[in-house]
Design a protein around this motif. Sequence first.
Motif, mmCIF file in Angstrom:
data_model
loop_
_atom_site.group_PDB
_atom_site.id
_atom_site.type_symbol
_atom_site.label_atom_id
_atom_site.label_comp_id
_atom_site.label_asym_id
_atom_site.label_seq_id
_atom_site.Cartn_x
_atom_site.Cartn_y
_atom_site.Cartn_z
ATOM 1 N N LEU A 78 47.254 -10.947 -40.081
ATOM 2 C CA LEU A 78 46.847 -10.313 -38.818
ATOM 3 C C LEU A 78 48.077 -9.709 -38.149
ATOM 4 C CD1 LEU A 78 44.548 -13.140 -37.394
ATOM 5 C CD2 LEU A 78 43.815 -10.985 -38.448
ATOM 6 N N PRO A 79 47.895 -8.731 -37.260
ATOM 7 C CA PRO A 79 49.063 -8.176 -36.567
ATOM 8 C C PRO A 79 49.627 -9.141 -35.528
ATOM 9 C CG PRO A 79 47.058 -7.106 -35.787
ATOM 10 C CD PRO A 79 46.645 -8.022 -36.923
ATOM 11 N N HIS A 80 50.954 -9.205 -35.467
ATOM 12 C CA HIS A 80 51.661 -9.931 -34.408
ATOM 13 C C HIS A 80 51.926 -8.899 -33.317
ATOM 14 C CE1 HIS A 80 55.881 -11.723 -33.165
ATOM 15 N NE2 HIS A 80 55.035 -11.661 -32.162
ATOM 16 N N ILE A 81 51.293 -9.095 -32.175
ATOM 17 C CA ILE A 81 51.434 -8.107 -31.099
ATOM 18 C C ILE A 81 52.233 -8.739 -29.966
ATOM 19 C CG2 ILE A 81 50.207 -6.646 -29.449
ATOM 20 C CD1 ILE A 81 47.882 -6.523 -31.443
ATOM 21 N N SER A 82 53.487 -8.289 -29.819
ATOM 22 C CA SER A 82 54.374 -8.803 -28.779
ATOM 23 C C SER A 82 54.572 -7.708 -27.743
ATOM 24 C CB SER A 82 55.725 -9.182 -29.412
ATOM 25 O OG SER A 82 56.750 -9.172 -28.439
ATOM 26 N N THR A 83 54.134 -7.964 -26.512
ATOM 27 C CA THR A 83 54.330 -6.926 -25.486
ATOM 28 C C THR A 83 55.823 -6.739 -25.208
ATOM 29 O OG1 THR A 83 53.710 -8.651 -23.892
ATOM 30 C CG2 THR A 83 52.107 -6.896 -24.292
ATOM 31 N N GLY A 84 56.617 -7.818 -25.276
ATOM 32 C CA GLY A 84 58.061 -7.673 -25.080
ATOM 33 C C GLY A 84 58.649 -6.736 -26.127
ATOM 34 N N GLU A 85 58.226 -6.910 -27.394
ATOM 35 C CA GLU A 85 58.777 -6.074 -28.464
ATOM 36 C C GLU A 85 58.270 -4.631 -28.333
ATOM 37 O OE1 GLU A 85 61.323 -6.507 -30.248
ATOM 38 O OE2 GLU A 85 61.029 -4.622 -31.307
ATOM 39 N N LEU A 86 57.015 -4.447 -27.907
ATOM 40 C CA LEU A 86 56.515 -3.073 -27.688
ATOM 41 C C LEU A 86 57.377 -2.375 -26.627
ATOM 42 C CD1 LEU A 86 52.628 -3.690 -27.678
ATOM 43 C CD2 LEU A 86 53.950 -2.485 -29.440
ATOM 44 N N LEU A 87 57.719 -3.132 -25.571
ATOM 45 C CA LEU A 87 58.536 -2.526 -24.499
ATOM 46 C C LEU A 87 59.961 -2.266 -24.998
ATOM 47 C CD1 LEU A 87 57.336 -4.675 -21.439
ATOM 48 C CD2 LEU A 87 56.626 -2.353 -22.046
ATOM 49 N N ARG A 88 60.534 -3.234 -25.735
ATOM 50 C CA ARG A 88 61.906 -3.024 -26.224
ATOM 51 C C ARG A 88 61.960 -1.854 -27.214
ATOM 52 N NH1 ARG A 88 61.850 -8.486 -25.528
ATOM 53 N NH2 ARG A 88 61.051 -8.889 -27.607
ATOM 54 N N ALA A 89 60.919 -1.706 -28.046
ATOM 55 C CA ALA A 89 60.893 -0.570 -28.984
ATOM 56 C C ALA A 89 60.861 0.736 -28.190
ATOM 57 C CB ALA A 89 59.683 -0.678 -29.913
ATOM 58 N N ALA A 90 60.079 0.766 -27.116
ATOM 59 C CA ALA A 90 60.002 1.979 -26.283
ATOM 60 C C ALA A 90 61.370 2.259 -25.643
ATOM 61 C CB ALA A 90 58.920 1.810 -25.219
ATOM 62 N N ILE A 91 62.070 1.190 -25.242
ATOM 63 C CA ILE A 91 63.404 1.365 -24.645
ATOM 64 C C ILE A 91 64.380 1.901 -25.711
ATOM 65 C CG2 ILE A 91 65.377 0.135 -23.628
ATOM 66 C CD1 ILE A 91 63.266 -1.773 -22.304
ATOM 67 N N ARG A 92 64.314 1.325 -26.921
ATOM 68 C CA ARG A 92 65.208 1.795 -28.000
ATOM 69 C C ARG A 92 64.979 3.269 -28.314
ATOM 70 N NH1 ARG A 92 64.033 -3.342 -30.419
ATOM 71 N NH2 ARG A 92 62.469 -2.510 -31.830
ATOM 72 N N GLU A 93 63.690 3.669 -28.309
ATOM 73 C CA GLU A 93 63.350 5.062 -28.641
ATOM 74 C C GLU A 93 63.656 6.007 -27.484
ATOM 75 O OE1 GLU A 93 59.217 4.581 -29.442
ATOM 76 O OE2 GLU A 93 59.645 3.412 -31.260
ATOM 77 N N GLY A 94 63.825 5.474 -26.285
ATOM 78 C CA GLY A 94 64.065 6.326 -25.112
ATOM 79 C C GLY A 94 62.826 7.106 -24.702
ATOM 80 N N SER A 95 61.632 6.566 -25.016
ATOM 81 C CA SER A 95 60.381 7.259 -24.653
ATOM 82 C C SER A 95 60.174 7.204 -23.131
ATOM 83 C CB SER A 95 59.201 6.578 -25.348
ATOM 84 O OG SER A 95 59.014 5.290 -24.789
ATOM 85 N N ALA A 96 59.151 7.937 -22.669
ATOM 86 C CA ALA A 96 58.861 7.936 -21.228
ATOM 87 C C ALA A 96 58.571 6.506 -20.759
ATOM 88 C CB ALA A 96 57.670 8.852 -20.942
ATOM 89 N N LEU A 97 57.789 5.747 -21.559
ATOM 90 C CA LEU A 97 57.507 4.352 -21.211
ATOM 91 C C LEU A 97 58.816 3.559 -21.150
ATOM 92 C CD1 LEU A 97 55.616 1.857 -20.837
ATOM 93 C CD2 LEU A 97 55.581 1.674 -23.354
ATOM 94 N N GLY A 98 59.665 3.724 -22.163
ATOM 95 C CA GLY A 98 60.930 2.988 -22.221
ATOM 96 C C GLY A 98 61.793 3.264 -21.001
ATOM 97 N N ARG A 99 61.874 4.534 -20.601
ATOM 98 C CA ARG A 99 62.696 4.875 -19.429
ATOM 99 C C ARG A 99 62.108 4.250 -18.161
ATOM 100 N NH1 ARG A 99 62.580 9.786 -22.073
ATOM 101 N NH2 ARG A 99 61.227 10.746 -20.513
ATOM 102 N N ARG A 100 60.795 4.148 -18.118
ATOM 103 C CA ARG A 100 60.148 3.580 -16.927
ATOM 104 C C ARG A 100 60.389 2.081 -16.787
ATOM 105 N NH1 ARG A 100 53.894 5.080 -15.947
ATOM 106 N NH2 ARG A 100 53.893 3.848 -14.065
#
Length: 225
Positions: free
Chosen positions: A34-56
């Motif tokens: 099954l998928p491991h869904i970590s909201t912390g990791e989703l946010l950190r990935a967005a920060i690493r990518e520099g996406s709009a979500l990550g910047r927010r």
Amino acid sequence: MSGAAGAGIRLVLLGAPGVGKGTQADMIAARLGLPHISTGELLRAAIREGSALGRRVKATVERGELVPDALIGEVIEERLSRKDAERGFVLDGFPRTVAQADLLDRFLAGRGQPLDRVILIEVPEPVIIERLAGRRSCGRCGATYHVSHNPPKVEGICDRCGAALQQRPDDAEAVIAERLRAYRDQTAPLVSRYRSAGRLVPIDGQGRPEEVLGRIAAAVPGLRA
Ligand code: AP5
């Protein structure tokens, strides 16, 4: 309730920062397919990518505060709506507030799929602080290590992707204190909610990761340690 080996199951891992939610969620998800869904990791990935979500969210995450419910709600609804989560999932770090638990209930009710178990991992605070202070994370793929309990094969290098390991900015001592406060104030109230709903399984998170997994497996149908 879902039961047979390999059948879908919807699990939430609840607990303070550093109790081992991510470590256990990885092992459980791999064993159940099954998928491991970590909201912390989703946010950190967005920060690493520099996406709009990550910047927010970057400053909020690095201060150890929770990002707004509405924002994390959008992130998790999008993730849970993907095909790989249809059969089930292992949620790590969500829900973290009463409003988030309400959102999850509504989302699952809409699908006619109840939550199966909420695993509450419990570890004394001095152990949490030692675990977080020694944690190292991969700056590229997000894999997690510990300098003494789970070191990489080559010091400072990720076994999985070869990138350099770093200390998470939110593992600084002052930020750990803020994260523990956020847990006590905003997340701990969920414990009684899930206990009353008959979903809560408290687990002692001390000992080797495999020992903790063994305790969780005893409470989750189809999961072998
Ligand atoms: P998130 O990433 O969810 O952080 P957390 O809940 O603080 O949890 P951690 O990742 O620190 O610890 P863990 O319990 O997963 O432990 P781990 O397995 O890594 O969230 C980060 C931030 O994102 C939040 O502060 C917030 O800003 C934001 N956020 C995320 N979700 C949100 C939401 N829903 N709403 C709003 N904001 C949100 O283990 C820790 C260390 O211990 C590791 O080094 C590991 O190797 C070691 N270890 C693990 N198990 C053992 C063991 N049995 N024995 C010895 N060492 C162990």
